[in-house]
Enzyme design. Structure first.
Site, PDB file in Angstrom:
ATOM      1  N   LEU A  94       0.809  -1.217   0.000  1.00 45.34           N
ATOM      2  CA  LEU A  94       0.000   0.000   0.000  1.00 45.34           C
ATOM      3  C   LEU A  94       0.846   1.273   0.000  1.00 45.34           C
ATOM      4  O   LEU A  94       1.935   1.315   0.556  1.00 45.34           O
ATOM      5  CB  LEU A  94      -0.930  -0.003   1.219  1.00 45.34           C
ATOM      6  N   HIS A 131      -3.586   4.229  -2.303  1.00 44.10           N
ATOM      7  CA  HIS A 131      -4.543   3.336  -1.648  1.00 44.10           C
ATOM      8  C   HIS A 131      -5.169   4.018  -0.426  1.00 44.10           C
ATOM      9  O   HIS A 131      -6.363   3.909  -0.168  1.00 44.10           O
ATOM     10  CB  HIS A 131      -3.860   2.059  -1.169  1.00 44.10           C
ATOM     11  N   MET A 138       1.286   7.214  -8.284  1.00 45.47           N
ATOM     12  CA  MET A 138       1.777   6.229  -7.315  1.00 45.47           C
ATOM     13  C   MET A 138       1.308   4.842  -7.725  1.00 45.47           C
ATOM     14  O   MET A 138       0.173   4.663  -8.161  1.00 45.47           O
ATOM     15  CB  MET A 138       1.238   6.565  -5.924  1.00 45.47           C
TER      16      MET A 138
HETATM   17  P1  AMP Z   1      -3.958  -2.274  -6.587  1.00 46.10           P
HETATM   18  O1  AMP Z   1      -3.473  -2.632  -5.222  1.00 46.10           O
HETATM   19  O2  AMP Z   1      -2.878  -1.786  -7.487  1.00 46.10           O
HETATM   20  O3  AMP Z   1      -4.836  -3.336  -7.189  1.00 46.10           O
HETATM   21  O4  AMP Z   1      -4.896  -1.020  -6.378  1.00 46.10           O
HETATM   22  C1  AMP Z   1      -5.991  -1.065  -5.503  1.00 46.10           C
HETATM   23  C2  AMP Z   1      -6.848   0.145  -5.735  1.00 46.10           C
HETATM   24  O5  AMP Z   1      -6.079   1.315  -5.488  1.00 46.10           O
HETATM   25  C3  AMP Z   1      -7.351   0.243  -7.185  1.00 46.10           C
HETATM   26  O6  AMP Z   1      -8.687   0.719  -7.176  1.00 46.10           O
HETATM   27  C4  AMP Z   1      -6.406   1.240  -7.792  1.00 46.10           C
HETATM   28  O7  AMP Z   1      -6.950   1.937  -8.887  1.00 46.10           O
HETATM   29  C5  AMP Z   1      -6.182   2.169  -6.611  1.00 46.10           C
HETATM   30  N1  AMP Z   1      -4.949   2.925  -6.799  1.00 46.10           N
HETATM   31  C6  AMP Z   1      -3.716   2.428  -7.072  1.00 46.10           C
HETATM   32  N2  AMP Z   1      -2.831   3.431  -7.227  1.00 46.10           N
HETATM   33  C7  AMP Z   1      -3.525   4.584  -7.052  1.00 46.10           C
HETATM   34  C8  AMP Z   1      -3.185   5.979  -7.097  1.00 46.10           C
HETATM   35  N3  AMP Z   1      -1.939   6.367  -7.362  1.00 46.10           N
HETATM   36  N4  AMP Z   1      -4.148   6.871  -6.871  1.00 46.10           N
HETATM   37  C9  AMP Z   1      -5.423   6.478  -6.617  1.00 46.10           C
HETATM   38  N5  AMP Z   1      -5.804   5.202  -6.554  1.00 46.10           N
HETATM   39  C10 AMP Z   1      -4.873   4.258  -6.779  1.00 46.10           C
END
Ligand code: AMP
Length: 286
Positions: free
Chosen positions: A40, A44, A191
């Site tokens: 995270l 996140h 990020m």
């Molecule tokens: P992940 O752990 O990469 O599957 O991401 C989990 C959630 O966090 C997903 O809905 C992603 O789109 C969101 N997320 C990941 N990186 C970012 C970011 N930089 N800004 C906003 N949301 C993010």
């Protein structure tokens, strides 16, 4: 962890997740779900803070979902740091960490896959053929397991967000889907847990992705044909040092269909490689 943060309760099975959420709902609390794959970062945590702003309780799932990784992708080396993640979530105000083992999500005999046509095609769908079916299937499971009032997803994964919006409409899943703006590093890089793979030299180039997308959006807004602006952007990514460009396109902001002219809300989206690391980013046009 801040001094005030309490250790985060963890549910590791569907019954324990359901039991906790049922208790909250019985007490009249609204419940938000934030699905993640862990490792995270502030992006996140922005989702978690937003979840707490709009619902009484925030559940965060961490599940590195094997079915959304292709055979040559980074499932095996995807960063895992659950203890640290739990601390971050506690300090961001999360109420429950859902940490299901793979066998709980995909027990023996598991045979169902959900494919969302249309928005899953093209862009990342062309380069990661099984990816969105894996995402749609696991997100449908998480929503049915938890039954949250609301689920939050980042605009960082813009095509994924559109796939999930379509999924819940088509399957009548009673949940509100909310997209949250992308959280960026100081130099504009979105990020991502995968940024940890970048060497210092690659990290310096990576910041150019968002800048170039901004310039492409500006060109299209200024009257250039979307296709022409996108072609300019691909050449700029190459010049910047990206080793491979999967795509850079301007699309309808909702359906993600190709746009000949800029006559409706649009989004510029790209995926490009730096060595072994694939980066994605997107932003609104105008
Ligand atoms: P992940 O752990 O990469 O599957 O991401 C989990 C959630 O966090 C997903 O809905 C992603 O789109 C969101 N997320 C990941 N990186 C970012 C970011 N930089 N800004 C906003 N949301 C993010």
């Amino acid at each position: 962890m801040t001094d005030s943060a309490m250790p985060l309760p963890i549910a590791d099975s569907v019954p324990s997740l359901r039991a906790q959420i049922a208790l909250w709902k019985k007490a009249g609390d609204t419940v938000a779900l934030v699905p993640t794959m862990g490792a995270l970062h502030e992006g996140h945590l922005a989702l978690v803070r937003r979840a707490k702003a709009v619902c009484a309780k925030a559940v965060v799932s961490i599940f590195v979902n094997p079915t959304q990784f292709g055979p040559n992708e980074d499932y095996g080396r995807y960063p895992r740091q659950e203890a640290k993640d739990a601390e971050l979530l506690a300090s961001a105000g999360a109420d429950l960490l859902y940490l299901p083992p793979v066998e709980a999500m995909y027990p023996r005999g598991f045979s169902t896959t959900i494919t969302v046509d249309g928005v899953s095609k093209g862009l990342c769908g062309d380069f990661r053929p099984i990816h969105f079916a894996g995402v749609a299937t696991v997100v449908a499971k998480l929503l049915l397991q938890g039954g949250p009032d609301r689920a939050l997803f980042g605009e960082k994964d813009y095509q994924q967000l559109q796939v999930i919006k379509r999924l819940v409409i088509d399957l009548d899943i009673p949940v509100a889907i909310e997209g949250v703006p992308t959280v960026r590093e100081a130099d504009g890089l979105a990020m991502s847990s995968r940024n940890a793979y970048l060497s210092p030299a690659e990290r310096a180039i990576a910041a150019r992705l968002n800048v170039i997308l901004g310039e492409v959006a500006g060109r299209a807004k200024g009257g250039e044909w979307p296709a022409q602006a996108a072609q300019w952007g691909r050449a700029e990514l190459e010049k910047a040092g990206f080793t491979k460009i999967d795509y850079l396109e301007i699309r309808d902001a909702e359906s993600l269909v190709a746009l000949e002219r800029l006559d409706r809300p649009a989004r510029v989206l790209a995926a490009a490689w730096l060595g072994k690391t694939r980066l994605i980013d997107n932003r609104a046009v105008g």
